[in-house]
Design a protein around this motif. Structure first.
Motif, short mmCIF file in Angstrom:
data_model
loop_
_atom_site.label_atom_id
_atom_site.label_comp_id
_atom_site.label_asym_id
_atom_site.label_seq_id
_atom_site.Cartn_x
_atom_site.Cartn_y
_atom_site.Cartn_z
N PHE A 1 31.47 15.14 2.53
CA PHE A 1 30.96 14.81 1.21
C PHE A 1 31.58 15.80 0.22
N VAL B 1 25.49 13.04 -3.82
CA VAL B 1 24.84 13.11 -2.51
C VAL B 1 23.96 14.36 -2.37
N TRP C 1 23.65 17.20 0.53
CA TRP C 1 24.67 16.94 1.55
C TRP C 1 26.08 17.31 1.07
N ARG C 2 26.23 17.57 -0.20
CA ARG C 2 27.55 17.88 -0.77
C ARG C 2 28.19 19.04 -0.02
N TRP D 1 19.72 6.00 4.77
CA TRP D 1 20.66 6.00 3.66
C TRP D 1 21.75 4.94 3.84
N ALA E 1 17.58 7.62 -1.14
CA ALA E 1 18.37 8.81 -1.49
C ALA E 1 17.75 10.04 -0.84
N HIS F 1 18.97 12.60 0.39
CA HIS F 1 19.67 13.85 0.09
C HIS F 1 19.23 14.46 -1.24
N SER G 1 20.91 7.15 -5.31
CA SER G 1 20.97 6.06 -4.33
C SER G 1 22.20 5.20 -4.58
#
Length: 197
Positions: free
Chosen positions: A21, A82, A85-86, A104, A111, A113, A117
């Motif tokens: 990500f 994201v 999660w980035r 997800w 969403a 994370h 979304s």
């Protein structure tokens, strides 16, 4: 008036190769930059060039020789947010949070994370496409693959649940042309010049 928008997916970088990500700051890798430079001159002349805010999209536009026409990065064409999660790979996140990742990937409104979304992203791109119909001349937009997916879903009136079923290869052109709220689609033309052998 017919509006024409050609979406160009960015060249490769380390984040794409690693299914990571991206945080938006990962530059093109050497191979990606060379492939984009080799594709320079293969696109039709645009009235304007727009990009997603990420480094890889802006560097792809530059390598394609579009710098002189480059306008500002467009926030509406930014990558999917994201959240936490980035910077992590899909494998890492899947190992640490298998159930949230599963939700997800199957629920466009989810969403987990803490970011955006898929449904929100698709709505954002649809709003931008509505304004793009008022632009005169051809627009080239060097954008993240998820922006191309969202644009295709909107153009064809497809459900957001189909988002993950669309693959967008690096350095391909996806063309939309339309008027009066109706778009026609031309998918995935490679940017590389055709072989003459």
């Amino acid at each position: 008036m017919t509006s024409r928008v050609t979406f160009i997916s960015p060249a490769m970088n380390a984040a794409l190769r690693q299914a990571r990500f991206d945080d938006g700051r990962t530059p093109l890798d050497t191979t990606g930059a060379a492939q984009a430079a080799a594709a320079a001159g293969t696109l039709p002349s645009p009235a304007r060039v727009l990009t997603s805010p990420s480094s890889r999209c802006q560097e792809t536009a530059e390598a394609l020789g579009l710098l002189g026409l480059l306008g500002p990065a467009i926030p509406e064409l930014a990558a999917l947010d994201v959240g936490r999660w980035r910077g992590r790979s899909l494998d890492e996140v899947s190992a640490a949070e298998p159930e949230p990742v599963g939700r997800w990937l199957t629920d466009p409104g989810c969403a987990p994370h803490g970011g955006e979304s898929v449904r929100d992203l698709c709505d954002r791109v649809a709003r931008w496409l509505t304004t793009a119909q008022d632009l005169d001349g051809r627009t080239l937009a060097v954008v993240e693959p998820e922006i191309v997916r969202a644009a295709v879903l909107h153009a064809l009136g497809m459900p957001t649940a189909a988002f993950w079923r669309l693959d967008v290869a690096p350095l391909t052109a996806t063309e939309l042309s339309g008027r009066a709220g109706r778009w026609n689609l031309r998918l995935g033309r490679p940017l590389a010049a055709p072989d003459t052998d």
